[in-house]
Design a protein around this motif. Structure first.
Motif, PDB file in Angstrom:
ATOM      1  N   PHE A 138      44.898  85.507  86.990  1.00 19.45           N
ATOM      2  CA  PHE A 138      44.397  84.941  85.733  1.00 19.45           C
ATOM      3  C   PHE A 138      45.505  84.839  84.686  1.00 19.45           C
ATOM      4  CE2 PHE A 138      40.359  84.259  83.212  1.00 19.45           C
ATOM      5  CZ  PHE A 138      39.822  83.371  84.133  1.00 19.45           C
ATOM      6  N   GLY A 139      46.637  84.321  85.128  1.00 19.28           N
ATOM      7  CA  GLY A 139      47.757  84.097  84.228  1.00 19.28           C
ATOM      8  C   GLY A 139      48.583  82.940  84.735  1.00 19.28           C
ATOM      9  N   PRO A 140      49.603  82.522  83.987  1.00 22.97           N
ATOM     10  CA  PRO A 140      50.422  81.356  84.357  1.00 22.97           C
ATOM     11  C   PRO A 140      51.456  81.683  85.427  1.00 22.97           C
ATOM     12  CG  PRO A 140      51.205  82.231  82.287  1.00 22.97           C
ATOM     13  CD  PRO A 140      49.999  83.055  82.666  1.00 22.97           C
ATOM     14  N   THR A 141      50.964  82.154  86.557  1.00 22.56           N
ATOM     15  CA  THR A 141      51.838  82.487  87.685  1.00 22.56           C
ATOM     16  C   THR A 141      51.352  81.750  88.918  1.00 22.56           C
ATOM     17  OG1 THR A 141      50.560  84.367  88.517  1.00 22.56           O
ATOM     18  CG2 THR A 141      52.090  84.803  86.708  1.00 22.56           C
ATOM     19  N   ILE A 142      52.254  81.580  89.887  1.00 22.75           N
ATOM     20  CA  ILE A 142      51.885  80.866  91.105  1.00 22.75           C
ATOM     21  C   ILE A 142      52.757  81.371  92.249  1.00 22.75           C
ATOM     22  CG2 ILE A 142      53.495  78.956  90.692  1.00 22.75           C
ATOM     23  CD1 ILE A 142      51.374  77.045  91.742  1.00 22.75           C
ATOM     24  N   THR A 143      52.158  81.560  93.401  1.00 22.27           N
ATOM     25  CA  THR A 143      52.927  81.918  94.596  1.00 22.27           C
ATOM     26  C   THR A 143      52.944  80.717  95.537  1.00 22.27           C
ATOM     27  OG1 THR A 143      50.998  82.824  95.772  1.00 22.27           O
ATOM     28  CG2 THR A 143      52.276  84.346  94.404  1.00 22.27           C
TER      29      THR A 143
END
Length: 495
Positions: free
Chosen positions: A367-372
């Motif tokens: 639930f944050g501006p991160t991506i894998t």
């Protein structure tokens, strides 16, 4: 309700800490009183009939449209999201209100259904009746659009609603309820109770006929437990860990743009947002380059030029940082941002590669501006790995093959999938919205969403006398004719 309450709390602008508004903390007594008022309003509202409800709902939609910028400004202040994103949220809410108002009678109204030859003398009628009072527990990330997905459809089905908004965004729900009251002053068809978890628990455990909940999976379990005391049914829209798949023949530039928006818009605080990306090996390097290139120009902030806003709920910052730290500790590489990207109340864009599938950054909702981003050998492997999550809300597939994309979309576990777009289903009012597994159950939006807030009612009316099978005066002849008919209709062998 306010007269019964002395305690209050403040909603704050998460970007500046400024006070946006002050609201009462409603306890169980106030919540029960609201439910009781709603009971009377529900009877009046149901008796109005389809046409009168439709007119009033369309006028509510009109009032919301005319106040679009005012509402968007309040959303912006309570959530911190850019004003344009807040305006888009209001537009989506308007679209869904319009659809629910116009389609309710067609979906739920009385209609004749086939009786079958065995009951040819019976006229069969199916209709959907209102439940009565619906309790809506709303989230803070989309404080208008998401609750309206339940409120609008519940009202269209003929129910009254008591809504408990998030304590982070109470002003949005209160303002919307005021608009509803200005259009429908006769009865309180929509009431808002504000407060913290205890207020939500009072609503869930109150004498409502259904609960529509949006929030985290752990909280959903608590709400379900409260509902179980009264056998109150619940529709639960919970978290997600949505996967984004890029096939070998995809438009890589478009895929990177869509994945970035799905992951970073609203500061990543979207239940259907992109958190995991699986890219077929032949386009992996190109996709990663395009994604990183676009991500590096994004900037969080509160000004009009910012790409997205702050983390609305301060406690989420710790979860985001923990996920980034865990990913790096397990061998993941941050090619954009990293652990230092968490700068309260903002989080700068973070793109992580080579993160193990058992890392919290892959398994848990961030639930944050991160991506894998993960390399896979085939579309089949991408679908398999996407489906390995306990969450199953939504997803997206980019592919140049219509048939391959459709096949993969059908096999993706979850309630919604977009092809060559991201989160497109949310803007289509006729499509149901919801998940499976830890992402919840039940549906809002569309015809299924209308039926979610109604009970099926079956009615038969005998038109003429036929075989007298349900009587102690039944004769052998009646039974013989019935058995002959059943054998004729159902006794054949199929090849």
């Amino acid at each position: 309700m306010d007269a019964e309450t002395t305690e209050s709390f403040q909603s704050l602008d998460p970007a500046t800490g400024e006070i946006v508004g002050e609201h009462p903390v409603h306890g169980k007594e106030a919540v029960d009183a609201a439910i009781e008022r709603a009971r009377g309003a529900a009877a009046w509202w149901a008796d109005l009939g389809w046409k009168e409800r439709r007119i009033r709902l369309l006028n509510i939609k009109g009032a919301l449209t005319r106040s679009l910028n005012r509402v968007a400004t309040l959303i912006h202040r309570e959530t911190g999201k850019p004003i344009e994103d807040a305006q888009l949220e209001v537009v989506l809410a308007i679209t869904h209100l319009d659809w629910a108002a116009r389609k309710a009678e067609k979906v739920l109204g009385p209609r004749r259904v086939p009786s079958g030859l065995l009951s040819v003398n019976q006229k069969a009628i199916l209709e959907y009746q209102p439940l009565g009072v619906v309790g809506v527990i709303g989230p803070w990330n989309y404080p208008l659009f998401t609750p309206v997905g339940s409120i609008g459809y519940a009202l269209a089905a003929g129910n009254a609603v008591v809504c408990k908004p998030s304590e982070y965004t109470p002003g949005v729900a209160t303002l919307f309820a005021e608009m509803v009251a200005s259009v429908v002053p006769e009865q309180p068809i929509l009431q808002v109770v504000t407060g913290f978890g205890e207020t939500g628990a009072a609503l869930a455990g109150g004498a409502v006929d259904k609960i529509a909940f949006t929030g985290s999976t752990p909280t959903a379990r608590k709400v379900m437990a409260a509902c179980a005391e009264r056998l109150t049914p619940i529709v639960a829209e919970c978290g997600g860990k949505d996967a984004f798949i890029v096939d070998a023949d995809a438009d890589v530039e478009a895929a990177a743009e869509a994945a970035l928006w799905g992951a970073m818009s609203n500061a990543g605080q979207t239940c259907t947002g992109v958190e995991r990306v699986y890219v077929v090996d032949s386009v992996y390097e190109t996709f990663v380059d395009r994604l990183a290139e676009q991500a590096r120009v994004l900037r969080p902030g509160e000004d009009r030029g910012a790409s997205y806003g702050p983390i609305t709920m301060p406690g989420q910052l710790d979860i985001i940082k923990r996920h980034i730290d865990d990913a790096v500790a397990q061998g993941g590489r941050a090619i954009v941002g990293g652990p230092a990207s968490v700068k309260e109340p903002y989080v700068e864009p973070v793109i992580l590669l080579d993160v193990p599938e058992d890392s919290s950054a892959v398994c848990e909702e961030t639930f944050g501006p991160t991506i894998t981003v993960h390399r896979v050998q085939s579309l089949e492997e991408a679908v398999t790995r996407a489906n390995a999550s306990r969450y199953a809300l939504a997803g997206a597939i980019f592919s140049g093959s219509r048939s391959a994309a459709m096949n993969a979309a059908r096999r993706l576990r979850g309630g919604m999938t977009s092809i060559n777009a991201v989160i497109a289903f949310a803007a289509v009012p006729s499509l149901p919205f919801g998940g499976v597994g830890d992402s919840g159950f039940g549906r809002i939006h569309g015809a299924d969403g209308l039926r979610e807030f109604a009970r099926a009612k079956s009615i038969t009316r005998q038109r003429f006398s036929a075989m007298n099978l349900t009587s102690f005066k039944r004769t052998d002849k009646d039974m013989a004719r019935a058995l002959q008919l059943v054998n004729l209709l159902h006794g054949r062998r199929y090849k």
